[in-house]
Scaffold this motif. Sequence first.
Motif, PDB file in Angstrom:
ATOM      1  N   ARG A 181       0.900  -1.345  -0.131  1.00 39.30           N
ATOM      2  CA  ARG A 181       0.025   0.032   0.204  1.00 39.30           C
ATOM      3  C   ARG A 181       0.799   1.201   0.199  1.00 39.30           C
ATOM      4  O   ARG A 181       1.945   1.338   0.294  1.00 39.30           O
ATOM      5  CB  ARG A 181      -0.914   0.016   1.289  1.00 39.30           C
ATOM      6  CG  ARG A 181      -0.266   0.267   2.502  1.00 39.30           C
ATOM      7  CD  ARG A 181      -1.048  -0.038   3.776  1.00 39.30           C
ATOM      8  NE  ARG A 181      -2.203   1.046   3.670  1.00 39.30           N
ATOM      9  CZ  ARG A 181      -3.272   1.087   4.518  1.00 39.30           C
ATOM     10  NH1 ARG A 181      -3.195   0.183   5.667  1.00 39.30           N
ATOM     11  NH2 ARG A 181      -3.899   2.116   4.362  1.00 39.30           N
ATOM     12  N   VAL A 183       1.749   4.699   1.268  1.00 40.46           N
ATOM     13  CA  VAL A 183       1.756   5.732   2.517  1.00 40.46           C
ATOM     14  C   VAL A 183       2.843   6.699   2.432  1.00 40.46           C
ATOM     15  O   VAL A 183       4.055   6.398   2.066  1.00 40.46           O
ATOM     16  CB  VAL A 183       1.786   4.775   3.765  1.00 40.46           C
ATOM     17  CG1 VAL A 183       1.799   5.772   4.650  1.00 40.46           C
ATOM     18  CG2 VAL A 183       0.586   3.706   3.911  1.00 40.46           C
ATOM     19  N   ARG A 221      -3.128   2.391  14.410  1.00 40.44           N
ATOM     20  CA  ARG A 221      -3.443   2.155  13.179  1.00 40.44           C
ATOM     21  C   ARG A 221      -2.352   2.812  12.288  1.00 40.44           C
ATOM     22  O   ARG A 221      -2.110   2.055  11.082  1.00 40.44           O
ATOM     23  CB  ARG A 221      -4.769   2.969  12.974  1.00 40.44           C
ATOM     24  CG  ARG A 221      -5.310   3.031  11.501  1.00 40.44           C
ATOM     25  CD  ARG A 221      -6.765   3.461  11.299  1.00 40.44           C
ATOM     26  NE  ARG A 221      -7.031   4.738  11.764  1.00 40.44           N
ATOM     27  CZ  ARG A 221      -7.483   5.136  13.222  1.00 40.44           C
ATOM     28  NH1 ARG A 221      -8.191   3.994  13.732  1.00 40.44           N
ATOM     29  NH2 ARG A 221      -7.888   6.204  13.305  1.00 40.44           N
ATOM     30  N   ARG A 222      -1.785   3.612  12.674  1.00 46.94           N
ATOM     31  CA  ARG A 222      -0.727   4.465  11.884  1.00 46.94           C
ATOM     32  C   ARG A 222       0.502   3.503  11.896  1.00 46.94           C
ATOM     33  O   ARG A 222       1.297   3.359  10.885  1.00 46.94           O
ATOM     34  CB  ARG A 222      -0.170   5.775  12.536  1.00 46.94           C
ATOM     35  CG  ARG A 222       0.548   6.443  11.575  1.00 46.94           C
ATOM     36  CD  ARG A 222       0.198   6.782  10.388  1.00 46.94           C
ATOM     37  NE  ARG A 222       1.191   7.621   9.497  1.00 46.94           N
ATOM     38  CZ  ARG A 222       0.992   7.471   7.901  1.00 46.94           C
ATOM     39  NH1 ARG A 222      -0.028   6.943   7.518  1.00 46.94           N
ATOM     40  NH2 ARG A 222       1.945   8.229   7.414  1.00 46.94           N
ATOM     41  N   GLU A 225      -0.157   0.729   9.507  1.00 48.87           N
ATOM     42  CA  GLU A 225      -0.163   1.157   8.102  1.00 48.87           C
ATOM     43  C   GLU A 225       1.287   1.363   7.557  1.00 48.87           C
ATOM     44  O   GLU A 225       1.753   0.984   6.391  1.00 48.87           O
ATOM     45  CB  GLU A 225      -0.787   2.717   8.155  1.00 48.87           C
ATOM     46  CG  GLU A 225      -2.142   2.624   7.945  1.00 48.87           C
ATOM     47  CD  GLU A 225      -2.870   4.101   8.185  1.00 48.87           C
ATOM     48  OE1 GLU A 225      -4.169   3.982   8.039  1.00 48.87           O
ATOM     49  OE2 GLU A 225      -2.051   5.103   8.512  1.00 48.87           O
TER      50      GLU A 225
END
Length: 331
Positions: A181, A183, A221-222, A225
């Motif tokens: 993903r 980021v 969550r960060r 990620e």
Amino acid sequence: MAKEIANGSVIRNELDLRIAHCLQVAPRAAFSVIASVLGVSEQTVARRYRRMRSAGAVRVVGFIDPGPTGRQNWMLRLFCRPDTSVGIGRALARRDDVQWVAVMSGGTEVDCVLRPRSSDAQDQLLLRQLPKTVQITSIEAAMVLHVYRGSTNSDWRIGPEFLTAAQEQLLTDGTPAITGRTVELSPRDEPLIGLLMREGRATYAELRAASDGMTEAQVRRRVTELREAGLLHFDVDMDDGFTGQTLYARVLVTVAPSHLDPVGRALGQHPDVRFCGATTGPASITASVAFEDVDGLYRFISQDVGRLDGVAHTQVIPLDRTLKRAGAVLP
């Protein structure tokens, strides 16, 4: 009772090695999970890790891999006067984007690993600061093209194969998988990354306290990620005495292009190779190795490397003194 071994910084036994091995498999695995895998109490695992951590023998650290942002890791060789090598190395060690620094070749060169956080910082160091340093007589900069063994791919592990596949699966359950993903790093990430670079097992509550007003759920969550994006990785830093392998060297191998991948894969699977990657520059492959004595290094070069097809040239560069290891400046 397992035999305990003194190594100058901490008294270790087989349980310590197994705990370190588990941390290499899953650096942020809960102590309760490690305890379940090893068949001991959670308190025992926590106590032993904290003892090893406080002694500087074993610690978990986080780091940012610039690859997903379009930048690459660099391996730098700085040739300099012996009386200036430690000073130059110390200055490099103070940089957050320099992961590893050592004085090599009897003090005539400084080697370091650069993980640039931005193109501007990379250009500032490589194109302006280092070339203008009068004590540096020559610079070789090699870009890492592919990692066969390292903290982002098939990392080296201490000891024999302690764990079964089922035990490794238990340790890694819940570890975010790299999904690719996209980021982008933001200024709000810096306090989190800064703390994780110092203490890779920092709790989410500790990370929340260090953050710029984020909740614990947002921090969790960060971090997930960043790990899924392949930006944030964790490594286990070990003291040389704890591993029992105190003779370190860098091995530069030149091979024919058609043999690059098989030679790289073979070296990446060797138990004494800590890092192995395909690189630009005069050498096709750069490997970091560690042994208990010079005889082990000799056998590695003459037998293990010597038997590989396609190897045209090998250069061995002995390490004299490590100044920074896994992001930590050493005394």
